[in-house]
Design a protein around this motif. Structure first.
Motif, PDB file in Angstrom:
ATOM      1  N   THR A  92       0.846  -1.190   0.000  1.00  0.00           N
ATOM      2  CA  THR A  92       0.000   0.000   0.000  1.00  0.00           C
ATOM      3  C   THR A  92       0.880   1.238   0.000  1.00  0.00           C
ATOM      4  N   LEU A  93       0.289   2.384  -0.306  1.00  0.00           N
ATOM      5  CA  LEU A  93       1.002   3.660  -0.318  1.00  0.00           C
ATOM      6  C   LEU A  93       0.585   4.454   0.907  1.00  0.00           C
ATOM      7  N   ASP A  94       1.558   4.900   1.718  1.00  0.00           N
ATOM      8  CA  ASP A  94       1.199   5.622   2.932  1.00  0.00           C
ATOM      9  C   ASP A  94       1.100   7.125   2.664  1.00  0.00           C
ATOM     10  N   GLU A  95       0.802   7.891   3.709  1.00  0.00           N
ATOM     11  CA  GLU A  95       0.569   9.332   3.538  1.00  0.00           C
ATOM     12  C   GLU A  95       1.828  10.092   3.137  1.00  0.00           C
ATOM     13  N   ASN A  96       2.988   9.478   3.332  1.00  0.00           N
ATOM     14  CA  ASN A  96       4.245  10.093   2.906  1.00  0.00           C
ATOM     15  C   ASN A  96       4.654   9.656   1.508  1.00  0.00           C
ATOM     16  N   LEU A  97       3.738   8.989   0.811  1.00  0.00           N
ATOM     17  CA  LEU A  97       3.937   8.502  -0.558  1.00  0.00           C
ATOM     18  C   LEU A  97       5.044   7.458  -0.632  1.00  0.00           C
ATOM     19  N   LYS A  98       5.130   6.650   0.412  1.00  0.00           N
ATOM     20  CA  LYS A  98       6.078   5.544   0.454  1.00  0.00           C
ATOM     21  C   LYS A  98       5.317   4.217   0.436  1.00  0.00           C
ATOM     22  N   ILE A  99       5.872   3.253  -0.296  1.00  0.00           N
ATOM     23  CA  ILE A  99       5.254   1.928  -0.371  1.00  0.00           C
ATOM     24  C   ILE A  99       5.640   1.123   0.864  1.00  0.00           C
ATOM     25  N   LYS A 100       4.648   0.498   1.481  1.00  0.00           N
ATOM     26  CA  LYS A 100       4.908  -0.356   2.642  1.00  0.00           C
ATOM     27  C   LYS A 100       3.893  -1.486   2.643  1.00  0.00           C
ATOM     28  N   THR A 101       4.048  -2.431   3.560  1.00  0.00           N
ATOM     29  CA  THR A 101       3.089  -3.529   3.669  1.00  0.00           C
ATOM     30  C   THR A 101       2.115  -3.252   4.816  1.00  0.00           C
ATOM     31  N   GLU A 102       0.873  -3.664   4.616  1.00  0.00           N
ATOM     32  CA  GLU A 102      -0.168  -3.529   5.631  1.00  0.00           C
ATOM     33  C   GLU A 102      -1.059  -4.754   5.563  1.00  0.00           C
ATOM     34  N   ASN A 103      -1.777  -4.996   6.650  1.00  0.00           N
ATOM     35  CA  ASN A 103      -2.726  -6.103   6.634  1.00  0.00           C
ATOM     36  C   ASN A 103      -4.027  -5.680   5.978  1.00  0.00           C
ATOM     37  N   LYS A 104      -4.668  -6.594   5.310  1.00  0.00           N
ATOM     38  CA  LYS A 104      -6.012  -6.363   4.795  1.00  0.00           C
ATOM     39  C   LYS A 104      -6.986  -6.954   5.804  1.00  0.00           C
ATOM     40  N   THR A 105      -8.185  -6.373   5.858  1.00  0.00           N
ATOM     41  CA  THR A 105      -9.155  -6.882   6.831  1.00  0.00           C
ATOM     42  C   THR A 105     -10.351  -7.541   6.158  1.00  0.00           C
ATOM     43  N   ASP A 106     -10.964  -6.874   5.216  1.00  0.00           N
ATOM     44  CA  ASP A 106     -12.180  -7.420   4.622  1.00  0.00           C
ATOM     45  C   ASP A 106     -12.002  -7.722   3.141  1.00  0.00           C
ATOM     46  N   PHE A 107     -12.865  -8.604   2.662  1.00  0.00           N
ATOM     47  CA  PHE A 107     -12.827  -9.088   1.275  1.00  0.00           C
ATOM     48  C   PHE A 107     -14.242  -9.021   0.733  1.00  0.00           C
ATOM     49  N   TYR A 108     -14.421  -8.380  -0.424  1.00  0.00           N
ATOM     50  CA  TYR A 108     -15.757  -8.198  -0.981  1.00  0.00           C
ATOM     51  C   TYR A 108     -15.836  -8.750  -2.402  1.00  0.00           C
ATOM     52  N   LYS A 109     -17.022  -9.208  -2.744  1.00  0.00           N
ATOM     53  CA  LYS A 109     -17.264  -9.750  -4.084  1.00  0.00           C
ATOM     54  C   LYS A 109     -18.668  -9.365  -4.528  1.00  0.00           C
ATOM     55  N   ARG A 110     -18.816  -9.006  -5.784  1.00  0.00           N
ATOM     56  CA  ARG A 110     -20.146  -8.740  -6.329  1.00  0.00           C
ATOM     57  C   ARG A 110     -20.107  -8.918  -7.846  1.00  0.00           C
ATOM     58  N   SER A 111     -21.272  -8.786  -8.469  1.00  0.00           N
ATOM     59  CA  SER A 111     -21.389  -8.939  -9.925  1.00  0.00           C
ATOM     60  C   SER A 111     -21.724  -7.591 -10.548  1.00  0.00           C
ATOM     61  N   VAL A 112     -21.107  -7.295 -11.686  1.00  0.00           N
ATOM     62  CA  VAL A 112     -21.398  -6.068 -12.428  1.00  0.00           C
ATOM     63  C   VAL A 112     -21.498  -6.405 -13.907  1.00  0.00           C
ATOM     64  N   ASP A 113     -22.031  -5.465 -14.677  1.00  0.00           N
ATOM     65  CA  ASP A 113     -22.140  -5.707 -16.115  1.00  0.00           C
ATOM     66  C   ASP A 113     -21.291  -4.734 -16.929  1.00  0.00           C
ATOM     67  N   LYS A 114     -20.418  -3.970 -16.224  1.00  0.00           N
ATOM     68  CA  LYS A 114     -19.584  -3.019 -16.941  1.00  0.00           C
ATOM     69  C   LYS A 114     -18.256  -2.839 -16.230  1.00  0.00           C
ATOM     70  N   LEU A 115     -17.179  -2.861 -17.006  1.00  0.00           N
ATOM     71  CA  LEU A 115     -15.842  -2.594 -16.495  1.00  0.00           C
ATOM     72  C   LEU A 115     -15.161  -1.580 -17.398  1.00  0.00           C
ATOM     73  N   LEU A 116     -14.167  -0.920 -16.842  1.00  0.00           N
ATOM     74  CA  LEU A 116     -13.339  -0.005 -17.619  1.00  0.00           C
ATOM     75  C   LEU A 116     -11.922  -0.564 -17.657  1.00  0.00           C
TER      76      LEU A 116
END
Length: 876
Positions: A92-116
């Protein structure tokens, strides 16, 4: 029997007012046997004053296509759709614009009919829902609002290496056979004419298995690897521990069996790929792998006075994997299509500029190409590079400009210093930006110049229609993560409560004012109907519609927003005289007792005693004239105040409070422009703290007037009539990311004002809505003062334990268990009501305005409503 639940309203008031002055939140979950269904409508009282705490994570509409690759902290790459049960940290990118590792907490899934589908100049591609934000210099922007040429934040390095070493001979063999190997038709072949490389390949084969031999195959530079003695107890596939399984039915050579364990045998140049094991190698072995790969299929050449390194492959997957692995060494490469024949294309990965030196130092080349590599490394420092690609977008000058360009020019030794101002017309190189940052002592420019960001350019935008499964993750600390080596945003929103407040009947609304302190830039979308969820709204008996909200933008950004077509209605500013000495010290990170803190306190207090408003420049002038402190102390303060001038929020007049909290008005105070600034949250805290303090003082005065009128009317019952409309409206303040401004163990410029409202705000008629994804980091007064709590699912133990402080005696199961038993759909929550000592599980209603953050959803979207909605939204 269906009955109405009204949260926060006592039985006495319920009998008196019914559901007048209440907003619709959703429907209660009712369990009958094994079946859970939606039943009673749930409302929330807004006629009285409350402290509402919304906590937990919720999925939103901003998602990625399922094959998007997420790099994990162990070096592996996993498709986002396969991450649900993976506990490894992500980047992830922190507030100082540096790349670091962080834990993820939630995972979401859904269906859509359009992508970019978005393609970048470096060859990277990502598929997102149209509303998914990507990071620009000026903040997060929904993908559908981006244009060709827009420049987006991508990592310039992902410094991750594994700890699962392989034998060196295996590392070399995988590289050689992926680059120059033929792995099919019962053969394992290798083709190369470089004697040093061929010798190294033969040694690697010998080290791998002494029962293997190498013979000439079809010509002098094509070699076949085969068994010396055929043994039917050949090595078969590996087991889960990486050990070979002996299986007599395998009659093939050990090297073929080994390749089959990676699913590489039988692949061609079009579908070769780098095995997952390579991604977990230690740094030195990954360097060897890339070295041998480039030494075969790579080249180094001089063109137009500059050195380039390139690598070619017909496999789209393999070339992208190589590009990613180079990024681990801080090497940015560009992929482009290369015509081999009229009907055949290959991929070329090109390394250029300063990345060539990095490549030669970190990876290098082997064999005949070593000589040219040595020459390039020797000449590289003297080559003047064209920085046109690796630059910071010129929009950086919209965020910050030096007060005196000529002075900067003189400090940098320019022959014509005034010519420096022409820089605003061009995208600066990182080196130039750093020089200007040092000359002007700008933390903001320095942060961008030294960031871990490579600003990639969009070259293609293509809408895709069909049925797609999309996914999202929650990263609590930073709200973004790296996918496909691009930085993307994750989900969060206050949602339906703010809408309910904004959509009240006029007779109630005239006595209320709602102010949304927008730290993330998501509430402007309340102006527009939520056509994307039209089908879901129909299920709830609702329909898409926009609301009349007034958007205030910091004065320094107002004109720019108007010119760029960004939604804004009015500029706002604050008076320097309203900023107390403690506020200044907090936002500048100064100790009150330091020489700088003492001087600032003295001067600010002296100016306040005069009771005359002033510009920020006048404060700077007074400090300059001070005779009691040395030049260094004054210079530190002046430098800080000059930075504050660049925030674009101070003026002598300031925005009158009555403009922000007019009766019946919904105000969005957008402080999100400070998201990418140095000390961004400190600036937001200062603005929020001042607004809340002035609001509290104003409401205290108004409350005394209202009480006097009530008493006076009762004493003159037949001659005076009590006004139906209040002198000053009751105020509802909504604040997201509250843990950043009301911290548990640290004071901010907003702390005192918010604590005062928490403890004393209900008496003068101020209500507070606070949201946080991290209750474990928020001030404990939020827990003790909240009378209405809306809790979505939590996962981090620290946050679950913090929320237990809210558990009351009437919660028989305990709050954690109540939340855990919720149906696992978006928008499900428990709400507990201290006024009636009740707790209710509920499903939040869908939003009827367009959501810039996330929204609760229980049903999938359908094509016809989504298409119709997009069409109507574009017409607005």
């Amino acid at each position: 029997m269906v009955y109405e639940v009204i949260i926060g309203r006592s039985k006495k008031d319920l009998e008196k007012y019914g559901k007048a002055g209440a907003i619709f939140l959703g429907k209660q979950y009712v369990q009958m046997g094994q079946t859970t269904s939606l039943s009673n409508p749930v409302y929330m009282d807004i006629a009285g004053s409350h402290v509402v705490f919304i906590v937990g994570k919720r999925g939103g509409g901003k998602c990625l296509q399922g094959d998007s690759l997420i790099t994990l902290s162990d070096g592996s790459q996993v498709k986002i759709k396969d991450l649900k049960n993976n506990q490894e940290n992500i980047f992830t990118l922190d507030e100082n614009l540096k790349i670091k590792t962080e834990n993820k907490t939630d995972f979401y899934k859904r269906s859509v009919d359009k992508l970019l589908e978005i393609k970048f100049r470096t060859g990277k591609t990502i598929k997102v829902t149209p509303e998914h934000p990507l990071l620009t210099v000026k903040g997060w922007v929904p993908a559908e609002k981006l244009n060709l040429g827009s420049r987006i934040a991508t990592p310039r390095k992902l410094e991750v290496f594994g700890d699962q070493a392989m034998k060196e001979c295996e590392v070399k063999l995988l590289a050689y056979l992926l680059a120059e190997g033929h792995l099919g038709n019962r053969f394992v072949l290798f083709s190369n004419s470089d004697e040093k490389i061929v010798g190294d390949f033969k040694q690697a084969v010998k080290d791998f298995d002494s029962n293997l031999r190498i013979n000439r195959h079809s010509h002098d530079y094509c070699f076949r690897v085969s068994q010396i003695k055929k043994i039917f107890s050949d090595l078969g596939p590996r087991n889960s521990k990486g050990q070979f399984i002996t299986n007599p039915k395998f009659g093939h050579s050990s090297i073929r069996n080994w390749l089959e364990t990676f699913n590489l045998y039988g692949t061609t140049s079009l579908n070769k790929f780098i095995p997952a094991e390579i991604f977990k190698l230690p740094r030195h072995q990954l360097s060897i792998f890339l070295n041998r790969l480039f030494s075969c299929d790579g080249t180094i050449y001089l063109k137009a006075g500059a050195w380039f390194v390139s690598y070619c492959s017909s496999s789209n997957e393999l070339i992208s994997q190589v590009q990613h692995l180079l990024l681990r060494f801080g090497i940015v490469g560009r992929i482009r299509k290369k015509i081999i024949r009229k009907t055949f294309f290959s991929n070329e990965l090109e390394i250029y500029g300063e990345n060539v030196s990095k490549f030669l130092q970190e990876i290098g080349l082997y064999g005949k190409k070593e000589e040219r590599a040595a020459l390039a490394l020797k000449e590289a420092p003297s080559i003047i590079r064209n920085p046109n690609v690796d630059t910071v977008p010129k929009e950086i000058w919209d965020l910050y400009r030096p007060d005196n360009w000529a002075e900067i020019g003189r400090k940098l030794g320019y022959a014509h210093p005034k010519a420096m101002r022409e820089r605003i017309h061009y995208a600066p190189s990182r080196q130039t930006l750093l020089q200007i940052a040092l000359a002007d002592e700008s933390d903001l420019l320095s942060k961008f110049a030294c960031s871990d960001i490579f600003w990639d350019e969009i070259v293609s935008l293509n809408y895709l229609e069909g049925e797609f499964e999309v996914y999202d993750l929650t990263v609590p600390e930073t709200h973004n993560f790296v996918a496909n080596d691009i930085i993307v945003h994750n989900s969060y929103s206050i949602g339906a409560i703010a809408e309910g407040l904004a959509d009240l009947p006029q007779e109630v609304k005239q006595n209320l004012s709602i102010i949304l302190l927008d730290t993330m830039g998501i509430y402007w979308t309340m102006k527009y109907p939520n056509y994307q969820d039209a089908d879901l709204l129909k299920e709830w008996g609702l329909g898409p519609r926009g609301l009349d909200v007034k958007i205030y933008t910091p004065a320094g950004f107002f004109k720019q927003y108007q010119e760029e077509g960004l939604p804004t209605d009015f500029p706002f500013s604050i008076r320097p005289i309203d900023v107390g000495p403690e506020d200044w010290c907090l936002v500048f990170a100064l100790n009150n007792n330091s020489a700088e803190g003492v001087l600032l306190t003295k001067i600010v207090q002296e100016l306040a005693e005069k009771e005359e408003s002033y510009e920020l420049d006048y404060l700077i002038e007074v400090i300059q004239k001070d005779q009691e402190n040395d030049k260094t102390v004054k210079s530190i303060l002046i430098n800080q105040l000059q930075k504050a001038r660049g925030w674009g929020v101070f003026s002598k007049i300031g925005t009158p409070l009555q403009d922000l909290v007019a009766s019946g008005q919904v105000t969005v105070l957008d402080v999100s422009p400070y998201a990418t600034m140095a000390s961004g949250w400190e600036i937001k805290a200062l603005v929020v703290g001042l607004i809340c303090r002035v609001l509290f003082n104003q409401r205290m005065l108004s409350r005394r007037i209202e009480e006097f009128k009530t008493v006076d009317a009762s004493m003159h019952y037949f001659t005076k009539k009590k006004d139906e409309k209040m002198t000053e409206p009751l105020v509802w303040i909504a604040l997201d990311e509250a843990h950043e401004l009301l911290k548990k163990d640290e004071k901010t410029a907003a702390t005192n004002a918010l604590i005062t409202i928490l403890r004393e705000g209900r008496q003068p008629g101020i209500s507070l809505i606070l949201t946080s994804q991290q209750p474990g980091k928020i001030h404990t007064d939020v827990m003790t003062q909240s009378d209405i709590v809306l809790a979505h699912r939590l996962t981090a133990r620290m946050d679950v334990e913090a929320l237990q402080q809210l558990t009351q005696s009437y919660m028989q199961k305990g709050l954690e268990r109540e939340v855990d038993q919720l149906p696992r759909v978006k928008g499900s929550a428990v709400i507990f009501d201290d006024a009636n000592e009740r707790i209710f599980p509920l499903q939040m209603r869908p939003r009827f305005t367009w959501h810039g953050g996330s929204s609760p959803q229980a049903l999938p979207e359908k094509k016809e409503f989504f298409k119709e909605g997009l069409k109507k939204l574009r017409e607005l």
